[in-house]
Design a protein around this motif. Structure first.
Motif, PDB file in Angstrom:
ATOM      1  N   SER A  92      53.353  33.982  42.818  1.00 21.56           N
ATOM      2  CA  SER A  92      52.419  35.039  43.207  1.00 21.56           C
ATOM      3  C   SER A  92      51.753  35.662  41.987  1.00 21.56           C
ATOM      4  N   GLU A  93      52.449  35.687  40.863  1.00 27.00           N
ATOM      5  CA  GLU A  93      51.860  36.237  39.634  1.00 27.00           C
ATOM      6  C   GLU A  93      50.688  35.389  39.164  1.00 27.00           C
ATOM      7  N   LYS A  94      50.832  34.055  39.208  1.00 28.21           N
ATOM      8  CA  LYS A  94      49.750  33.171  38.792  1.00 28.21           C
ATOM      9  C   LYS A  94      48.555  33.294  39.741  1.00 28.21           C
ATOM     10  N   VAL A  95      48.826  33.400  41.029  1.00 27.75           N
ATOM     11  CA  VAL A  95      47.751  33.549  42.013  1.00 27.75           C
ATOM     12  C   VAL A  95      47.007  34.853  41.782  1.00 27.75           C
ATOM     13  N   ASP A  97      46.855  36.651  38.999  1.00 26.84           N
ATOM     14  CA  ASP A  97      46.121  36.569  37.731  1.00 26.84           C
ATOM     15  C   ASP A  97      44.832  35.765  37.896  1.00 26.84           C
ATOM     16  N   GLY A  98      44.921  34.683  38.627  1.00 26.87           N
ATOM     17  CA  GLY A  98      43.741  33.855  38.871  1.00 26.87           C
ATOM     18  C   GLY A  98      42.675  34.605  39.651  1.00 26.87           C
ATOM     19  N   LEU A  99      43.098  35.369  40.656  1.00 25.09           N
ATOM     20  CA  LEU A  99      42.150  36.151  41.442  1.00 25.09           C
ATOM     21  C   LEU A  99      41.477  37.221  40.584  1.00 25.09           C
ATOM     22  N   GLU A 101      40.992  37.176  37.340  1.00 28.89           N
ATOM     23  CA  GLU A 101      40.064  36.519  36.417  1.00 28.89           C
ATOM     24  C   GLU A 101      38.777  36.116  37.130  1.00 28.89           C
ATOM     25  N   THR A 102      38.913  35.622  38.345  1.00 26.34           N
ATOM     26  CA  THR A 102      37.731  35.235  39.122  1.00 26.34           C
ATOM     27  C   THR A 102      36.845  36.435  39.403  1.00 26.34           C
ATOM     28  N   ASP A 105      35.034  37.446  36.249  1.00 25.58           N
ATOM     29  CA  ASP A 105      33.918  36.532  35.978  1.00 25.58           C
ATOM     30  C   ASP A 105      32.734  36.826  36.879  1.00 25.58           C
TER      31      ASP A 105
END
Length: 112
Positions: A92-95, A97-99, A101-102, A105
């Protein structure tokens, strides 16, 4: 006079809806008869088609995309087998973080 009213009032133009529909139906029927006659007599149509340079480029790019691997098939197969075996876990941490960052951007590109 409003535009919509003038479109509805085709009688002012001397065009009858039924007459137009009959004329279109007759034209389609005549074209179908011509095609049937040509196919029976063995005639081939003599129409030529020319593609624009842009269309040719598009076809070339499409061929290149189909030939290249856009994704790693082995990795996809590994994930599929991990899901099927119940061994696939989502961080869940990677998800999150990805959200984040998106979103960053998207915001920077929107206001830049």
């Amino acid at each position: 006079m409003k535009i919509n009213e003038s479109i509805k009032n085709t009688a002012g133009l001397g065009i009858e809806k039924a007459g137009v529909e009959k004329a279109n139906a007759a034209k389609v029927e005549a074209e179908a008869r011509q095609k049937a006659e040509k196919s029976q007599t063995g005639e081939k149509s003599s129409g030529n088609v020319t593609l624009s340079p842009l269309s040719a480029k598009l076809q070339t790019l499409e061929t290149k995309v189909k030939a290249s691997n856009v994704f790693d098939a082995e990795k996809v197969d590994a994930i599929k087998s991990a899901i099927a075996g119940g061994q696939f876990s989502v961080s869940s941490e990677k998800v999150a973080d990805g959200l984040i960052e998106t979103v960053k951007d998207l915001l920077t590109s929107r206001f830049a």
